[in-house]
Scaffold this active site. Sequence first.
Site, PDB file in Angstrom:
ATOM      1  CE1 TYR A  51      -4.235  -1.154  -0.430  1.00  0.00           C
ATOM      2  CE2 TYR A  51      -3.900  -2.429   1.570  1.00  0.00           C
ATOM      3  CZ  TYR A  51      -4.656  -2.129   0.448  1.00  0.00           C
ATOM      4  OH  TYR A  51      -5.838  -2.793   0.210  1.00  0.00           O
ATOM      5  CG  ASN A 114     -12.712  -1.959   1.554  1.00  0.00           C
ATOM      6  OD1 ASN A 114     -11.848  -2.809   1.765  1.00  0.00           O
ATOM      7  ND2 ASN A 114     -12.465  -0.847   0.884  1.00  0.00           N
TER       8      ASN A 114
HETATM    9  P1  IDP Z   1      -9.780   0.487  -3.346  1.00  0.00           P
HETATM   10  O1  IDP Z   1      -9.452  -0.654  -2.409  1.00  0.00           O
HETATM   11  O2  IDP Z   1     -11.256   0.548  -3.647  1.00  0.00           O
HETATM   12  O3  IDP Z   1      -8.924   0.503  -4.584  1.00  0.00           O
HETATM   13  P2  IDP Z   1      -8.176   2.746  -2.387  1.00  0.00           P
HETATM   14  O4  IDP Z   1      -8.585   4.172  -2.477  1.00  0.00           O
HETATM   15  O5  IDP Z   1      -7.085   2.264  -3.287  1.00  0.00           O
HETATM   16  O6  IDP Z   1      -9.498   1.843  -2.547  1.00  0.00           O
HETATM   17  O7  IDP Z   1      -7.747   2.503  -0.870  1.00  0.00           O
HETATM   18  C1  IDP Z   1      -7.078   1.311  -0.496  1.00  0.00           C
HETATM   19  C2  IDP Z   1      -7.703   0.818   0.794  1.00  0.00           C
HETATM   20  O8  IDP Z   1      -7.437   1.763   1.838  1.00  0.00           O
HETATM   21  C3  IDP Z   1      -9.239   0.704   0.776  1.00  0.00           C
HETATM   22  O9  IDP Z   1      -9.703  -0.478   0.173  1.00  0.00           O
HETATM   23  C4  IDP Z   1      -9.558   0.766   2.240  1.00  0.00           C
HETATM   24  O10 IDP Z   1      -9.311  -0.470   2.919  1.00  0.00           O
HETATM   25  C5  IDP Z   1      -8.551   1.819   2.730  1.00  0.00           C
HETATM   26  N1  IDP Z   1      -9.118   3.176   2.670  1.00  0.00           N
HETATM   27  C6  IDP Z   1      -9.284   3.968   1.576  1.00  0.00           C
HETATM   28  N2  IDP Z   1      -9.814   5.155   1.884  1.00  0.00           N
HETATM   29  C7  IDP Z   1     -10.007   5.126   3.227  1.00  0.00           C
HETATM   30  C8  IDP Z   1     -10.526   6.075   4.172  1.00  0.00           C
HETATM   31  O11 IDP Z   1     -10.930   7.191   3.838  1.00  0.00           O
HETATM   32  N3  IDP Z   1     -10.565   5.674   5.492  1.00  0.00           N
HETATM   33  C9  IDP Z   1     -10.111   4.453   5.896  1.00  0.00           C
HETATM   34  N4  IDP Z   1      -9.606   3.542   5.046  1.00  0.00           N
HETATM   35  C10 IDP Z   1      -9.549   3.862   3.728  1.00  0.00           C
END
Ligand code: IDP
Length: 140
Positions: A51, A114
């Site tokens: 990440y 998620n």
């Molecule tokens: P994605 O998994 O849908 O591609 P990304 O924006 O790449 O989403 O973010 C990677 C992961 O970081 C997300 O799946 C989630 O677990 C976490 N994440 C993203 N945005 C947030 C936030 O605003 N709060 C907490 N965790 C977040």
Amino acid sequence: MAIERTLSIIKPDATKRNITGKINAMIEEAGLRIIAQNLTRLSRKQAETFYAVHSERPFFQDLVAYMISEPVVTQVLEGENAIAAYRELMGATDPGEAAEGTIRKAYGIDKQENSLHGSDSFENAALEISYFFAGKEIFS
Ligand code: IDP
Ligand code: MG
């Protein structure tokens, strides 16, 4: 239509709730094939590297702590337009915004927990598959 491969991770919230089979059923029902799969617990270093693109974001440390809190299932999925098809099947990052019929709508808890990761481009799919499956068996 191109046959592609994408990297999927079933995240700790899902392994903890014992729903990896239910998620795999949705993946298979959508026509994607699981051609490699491994249950593993990520090291802090692995999670931080995976990440790294988010390292400046305020949620980064929480995200890393969550990703190493329980085992994850890493998978290679194959199918027609697999990269975009899996992103669509996953649904929006925030399960509260995810469409009906998506896995995050069915099983996601919140924007962090998620349930899934899926590669977001052809280039990242290749990098992420080699990150987790270099030297390991992949079937197709
Ligand atoms: P994605 O998994 O849908 O591609 P990304 O924006 O790449 O989403 O973010 C990677 C992961 O970081 C997300 O799946 C989630 O677990 C976490 N994440 C993203 N945005 C947030 C936030 O605003 N709060 C907490 N965790 C977040
Ligand atoms: Mg992403």
